[in-house]
Scaffold this active site. Structure first.
Site, PDB file in Angstrom:
ATOM      1  N   ILE A 285      76.610 -43.122 -14.926  1.00 27.82           N
ATOM      2  CA  ILE A 285      75.162 -43.332 -14.845  1.00 27.82           C
ATOM      3  C   ILE A 285      74.486 -41.977 -14.844  1.00 27.82           C
ATOM      4  O   ILE A 285      73.446 -41.770 -15.437  1.00 27.82           O
ATOM      5  CB  ILE A 285      74.777 -44.054 -13.531  1.00 27.82           C
ATOM      6  CG1 ILE A 285      75.480 -45.394 -13.423  1.00 27.82           C
ATOM      7  CG2 ILE A 285      73.274 -44.208 -13.425  1.00 27.82           C
ATOM      8  CD1 ILE A 285      75.326 -46.023 -12.055  1.00 27.82           C
ATOM      9  N   SER A 286      75.121 -41.066 -14.135  1.00 28.84           N
ATOM     10  CA  SER A 286      74.488 -39.764 -14.014  1.00 28.84           C
ATOM     11  C   SER A 286      75.554 -38.696 -13.825  1.00 28.84           C
ATOM     12  O   SER A 286      76.576 -38.924 -13.175  1.00 28.84           O
ATOM     13  CB  SER A 286      73.525 -39.817 -12.822  1.00 28.84           C
ATOM     14  OG  SER A 286      73.480 -38.584 -12.169  1.00 28.84           O
ATOM     15  N   GLY A 288      75.111 -35.271 -12.631  1.00 29.29           N
ATOM     16  CA  GLY A 288      74.346 -34.137 -12.095  1.00 29.29           C
ATOM     17  C   GLY A 288      75.249 -32.963 -11.778  1.00 29.29           C
ATOM     18  O   GLY A 288      76.452 -32.994 -12.011  1.00 29.29           O
ATOM     19  N   LYS A 289      74.644 -31.917 -11.249  1.00 30.87           N
ATOM     20  CA  LYS A 289      75.415 -30.715 -10.949  1.00 30.87           C
ATOM     21  C   LYS A 289      76.301 -30.915  -9.737  1.00 30.87           C
ATOM     22  O   LYS A 289      77.386 -30.366  -9.647  1.00 30.87           O
ATOM     23  CB  LYS A 289      74.442 -29.559 -10.655  1.00 30.87           C
ATOM     24  CG  LYS A 289      73.977 -28.856 -11.908  1.00 30.87           C
ATOM     25  CD  LYS A 289      73.412 -27.501 -11.536  1.00 30.87           C
ATOM     26  CE  LYS A 289      71.988 -27.355 -12.048  1.00 30.87           C
ATOM     27  NZ  LYS A 289      71.223 -26.341 -11.349  1.00 30.87           N
ATOM     28  N   GLU A 290      75.790 -31.699  -8.804  1.00 30.21           N
ATOM     29  CA  GLU A 290      76.535 -31.833  -7.553  1.00 30.21           C
ATOM     30  C   GLU A 290      77.383 -33.084  -7.473  1.00 30.21           C
ATOM     31  O   GLU A 290      78.335 -33.138  -6.725  1.00 30.21           O
ATOM     32  CB  GLU A 290      75.545 -31.797  -6.383  1.00 30.21           C
ATOM     33  CG  GLU A 290      74.991 -30.416  -6.170  1.00 30.21           C
ATOM     34  CD  GLU A 290      73.551 -30.425  -5.713  1.00 30.21           C
ATOM     35  OE1 GLU A 290      73.068 -31.492  -5.320  1.00 30.21           O
ATOM     36  OE2 GLU A 290      72.923 -29.365  -5.771  1.00 30.21           O
ATOM     37  N   VAL A 293      77.760 -39.969 -10.939  1.00 30.44           N
ATOM     38  CA  VAL A 293      77.662 -41.347 -10.460  1.00 30.44           C
ATOM     39  C   VAL A 293      78.108 -42.291 -11.573  1.00 30.44           C
ATOM     40  O   VAL A 293      77.713 -42.135 -12.724  1.00 30.44           O
ATOM     41  CB  VAL A 293      76.221 -41.680  -9.999  1.00 30.44           C
ATOM     42  CG1 VAL A 293      76.126 -43.122  -9.520  1.00 30.44           C
ATOM     43  CG2 VAL A 293      75.785 -40.728  -8.902  1.00 30.44           C
ATOM     44  N   ASP A 430      65.434 -34.017   0.597  1.00 29.46           N
ATOM     45  CA  ASP A 430      65.383 -33.858  -0.861  1.00 29.46           C
ATOM     46  C   ASP A 430      64.621 -35.051  -1.435  1.00 29.46           C
ATOM     47  O   ASP A 430      64.998 -35.615  -2.458  1.00 29.46           O
ATOM     48  CB  ASP A 430      66.803 -33.797  -1.441  1.00 29.46           C
ATOM     49  CG  ASP A 430      66.817 -33.348  -2.907  1.00 29.46           C
ATOM     50  OD1 ASP A 430      65.774 -32.816  -3.373  1.00 29.46           O
ATOM     51  OD2 ASP A 430      67.827 -33.548  -3.586  1.00 29.46           O
TER      52      ASP A 430
HETATM   53  P1  ADP Z   1      72.602 -36.286  -7.380  1.00 24.89           P
HETATM   54  O1  ADP Z   1      73.058 -35.455  -6.242  1.00 24.89           O
HETATM   55  O2  ADP Z   1      73.325 -36.027  -8.636  1.00 24.89           O
HETATM   56  O3  ADP Z   1      71.098 -36.278  -7.539  1.00 24.89           O
HETATM   57  P2  ADP Z   1      72.235 -39.086  -6.725  1.00 24.89           P
HETATM   58  O4  ADP Z   1      72.770 -39.763  -5.510  1.00 24.89           O
HETATM   59  O5  ADP Z   1      70.766 -38.835  -6.748  1.00 24.89           O
HETATM   60  O6  ADP Z   1      73.067 -37.768  -6.966  1.00 24.89           O
HETATM   61  O7  ADP Z   1      72.631 -39.945  -7.969  1.00 24.89           O
HETATM   62  C1  ADP Z   1      72.320 -39.553  -9.277  1.00 24.89           C
HETATM   63  C2  ADP Z   1      71.742 -40.712 -10.045  1.00 24.89           C
HETATM   64  O8  ADP Z   1      72.634 -41.786 -10.046  1.00 24.89           O
HETATM   65  C3  ADP Z   1      70.468 -41.262  -9.439  1.00 24.89           C
HETATM   66  O9  ADP Z   1      69.356 -40.604  -9.913  1.00 24.89           O
HETATM   67  C4  ADP Z   1      70.486 -42.697  -9.868  1.00 24.89           C
HETATM   68  O10 ADP Z   1      69.941 -42.834 -11.155  1.00 24.89           O
HETATM   69  C5  ADP Z   1      71.956 -43.007  -9.918  1.00 24.89           C
HETATM   70  N1  ADP Z   1      72.399 -43.662  -8.682  1.00 24.89           N
HETATM   71  C6  ADP Z   1      72.911 -43.087  -7.581  1.00 24.89           C
HETATM   72  N2  ADP Z   1      73.236 -43.978  -6.675  1.00 24.89           N
HETATM   73  C7  ADP Z   1      72.930 -45.181  -7.189  1.00 24.89           C
HETATM   74  C8  ADP Z   1      73.027 -46.538  -6.730  1.00 24.89           C
HETATM   75  N3  ADP Z   1      73.516 -46.825  -5.538  1.00 24.89           N
HETATM   76  N4  ADP Z   1      72.609 -47.518  -7.557  1.00 24.89           N
HETATM   77  C9  ADP Z   1      72.125 -47.235  -8.756  1.00 24.89           C
HETATM   78  N5  ADP Z   1      72.007 -46.009  -9.254  1.00 24.89           N
HETATM   79  C10 ADP Z   1      72.400 -44.976  -8.480  1.00 24.89           C
END
Ligand code: ADP
Ligand code: MN
Length: 564
Positions: A285-286, A288-290, A293, A430
């Protein structure tokens, strides 16, 4: 290629031809050709004589035309030499021996070539088998002239009629003779050719005749039954499988590079799927740097309520960015300094996953709209999925709100911030339109790994920053009368800090130190939180252990951890 002479060469005893049948030719003197009477031609004896002559002529010509490969097969073993062969060839070509043309010769050559190919394979197999205890068979590589349907590229309908018949193998199901209506037997024992068991066996047998590189296993001695749709799929796969495998492999490699899922993590994920905690992991789904997902479909977890869809958050094990963020943990009484001192980077990352788990659990207790923790294993956190059918809920920044919903989202966000502070005793740290999702007309909070306890020395600084982000976003989006960050901060904390911007920050720090009221309030919250936190932390740990104990992920992991 020249075609056979239009007239028939006769034996010596036949009469010479008439002069009128030999006109003068501008191309030069024509060779005297002997003809025969129709009566003679009609005679059976002559016909068979002619046939033999024709065949031997053909065989000689074939020898000349065929590209001889003496190093592979000696001319004397060329399979096309005997009369029977020629007749067989011509029979296959569907013609009588008397009529020959280019097409037929081409077919003959092909057949000859195929036979040579088969002979070579046999020799190859013999050569290999003579020195080996295990014998191989190249039977399936041989060219066989089975009906053409078998090679039809079109994917066939899931119907029995579409299945081609393979003629060489005699097996159980072949003993049945079906009538025109596709039935066999009498009375009670009547059986249709569509009988599921029969077709299943038939299909299982055909699988054995797939090319050798298709890993069908050896099911020869088993009573295996394959439904038609499975057979059709396998057959389709046997043709396209290789191409697909290459493509898939490429894709997986890219995905790995893109989202940096290292082999250890892959093993962890594999274990989760293997233990059926997750049914399948569908995709990223994502990245990111850290953290990366992924979306997954839930499997089953003993005694635990498994959601149908999950989000897997994988904290990255190779990242330096986290080092800069140790601030968030160092001041948090829940994580001791020792947690950092002796840790290798992998363990540090794990603390982030634990921190997010602890925060999510605490938030859940206060009914915050946030994902629920499903399982935590090292740096891999499995939680409920906010979204539907693999489609994650959009971030606030990506939603095209109407005025009403926008106002609603703004108010919900403020409520969330207050609850965060008042009940959970946390500051998100954040909070922005990137970490708030919009799902089912509700704002959901995610990404709480960096959320800090209120006792954290920088908690209120973080809170002010959150206020700034939120006010800026809603103001920009068009909400009327958005609070100023300072106003929002005072509303959330119930403090009365004066000033703006940088001035506000210094005032706030002073207020924090000097105001006995604030200290008292903080202390009260601290005690309340201490109790609540310890209680819920213990509870969450127990739940976690129970859930993961059920999964029985092997703890050979322990060794990995002690490596460095
Ligand atoms: P990061 O540290 O990379 O920002 P996040 O927890 O924000 O990690 O997750 C990154 C992305 O993954 C979110 O912006 C969201 O789109 C998706 N995501 C994370 N957790 C969920 C979840 N429980 N359900 C749906 N999408 C999620
Ligand atoms: Mn995020």
């Amino acid at each position: 290629m020249d075609s056979p002479a239009p007239c028939i060469v006769m034996p010596q005893e036949t009469k010479p031809v008439n002069a009128w049948s030999m006109p003068k030719s501008p191309w030069g003197q024509q060779k005297k050709v002997e003809t025969c009477s129709l009566n003679d031609v009609m005679s059976e004896e002559l016909a068979s004589h002619l046939q033999k002559q024709q065949e031997s002529k053909l065989a000689k010509r074939l020898e000349k035309i065929a590209p001889a490969e003496p190093q592979i097969i000696q001319p004397e073993t060329l399979p096309c030499e005997t009369e029977e062969d020629i007749n067989a060839i011509l029979a296959i070509a569907g013609e009588t021996p008397e009529t020959c043309d280019d097409m037929k010769i081409a077919q003959m050559l092909q057949l000859q070539f195929d036979r040579e190919h088969n002979t070579m394979l046999e020799k190859e197999a013999q050569k290999f088998n003579s020195q080996s205890k295990v014998s191989i068979s190249l039977e399936n590589f041989k060219v066989s002239h089975i009906p053409k349907e078998e090679e039809d590229e079109e994917e066939e309908e899931d119907s029995d009629d579409a299945l081609p018949e393979v003629v060489e193998h005699k097996s159980q199901w072949r003993k049945y003779q079906f009538n025109k209506g596709g039935l066999t037997g009498h009375g009670k024992d009547v059986m249709s050719k569509h009988d599921a068991v029969l077709c299943g066996r038939k299909n299982a047998e055909k699988i054995m005749q797939f090319p050798p590189d298709f890993l069908s296993g050896d099911a020869e001695k088993m009573d295996l039954r394959l439904p038609n749709h499975v057979f059709n799929k396998l057959r389709h796969y046997s043709r396209t499988g290789n191409k697909q495998f290459n493509r898939l492999h490429e894709k997986q490699e890219n995905a790995t590079a893109e989202h940096a899922v290292d082999p250890r993590t892959r093993i962890l994920l594999f274990k989760l799927v293997n233990a059926e905690v997750l049914e399948s992991i569908t995709g990223a789904i994502s990245g990111g740097k850290e953290a990366a997902v992924f979306h997954a479909y839930g499997g089953k977890l003993e005694e635990a309520d498994m959601p149908s869809e999950c989000a897997i958050k994988i904290f990255k094990t190779t990242l330096n960015e986290f080092k800069n963020r140790q601030d968030y943990i160092k001041g948090d009484h829940r994580f001791s300094k020792d947690d950092f001192k002796k840790q290798n980077p992998r363990k540090t990352i794990r603390i982030w996953a634990e921190k997010e788990t602890a925060n999510l659990n605490r938030m859940r207790k206060f009914d915050m709209p946030s994902p629920r923790v499903v399982a935590l294993k090292k740096h891999v956190l499995v939680m409920t999925f906010i979204g539907e059918n693999g489609q994650p809920a959009p971030k606030l920044k990506d939603v095209r709100f109407n005025t009403e919903d926008l106002q609603d989202a703004y108010e919900q966000t403020i409520t969330i911030m207050k609850k965060f502070q008042d009940e959970c005793c946390l500051v998100h740290a954040d909070l922005s339109e990137f970490n708030l999702l919009w799902h089912d007309g509700k704002v959901w909070v995610i990404d709480v790994s960096q959320a800090v306890d209120l006792t954290h020395p920088k908690a209120f600084e973080f809170l002010f920053r959150d206020c700034q982000n939120i006010c800026k976003f809603f103001d920009k989006s068009g909400v009327v009368n958005v609070l100023q960050p300072e106003e929002l901060f005072n509303e959330i904390t119930a403090w009365d800090v004066k000033g703006h911007g940088v001035d506000f920050l210094s005032q706030m720090r002073r207020y924090e130190k000097e105001s006995s009221e604030a200290n008292l309030a903080l202390e009260n919250r601290y005690h309340k939180k201490q109790y609540a936190f310890d209680f819920y932390w213990d509870l969450s740990q127990k739940q976690r252990e129970k859930a993961l104990g059920a999964v029985q992920l092997s703890d050979s992991d322990q060794e990995e951890d002690d490596e460095s």
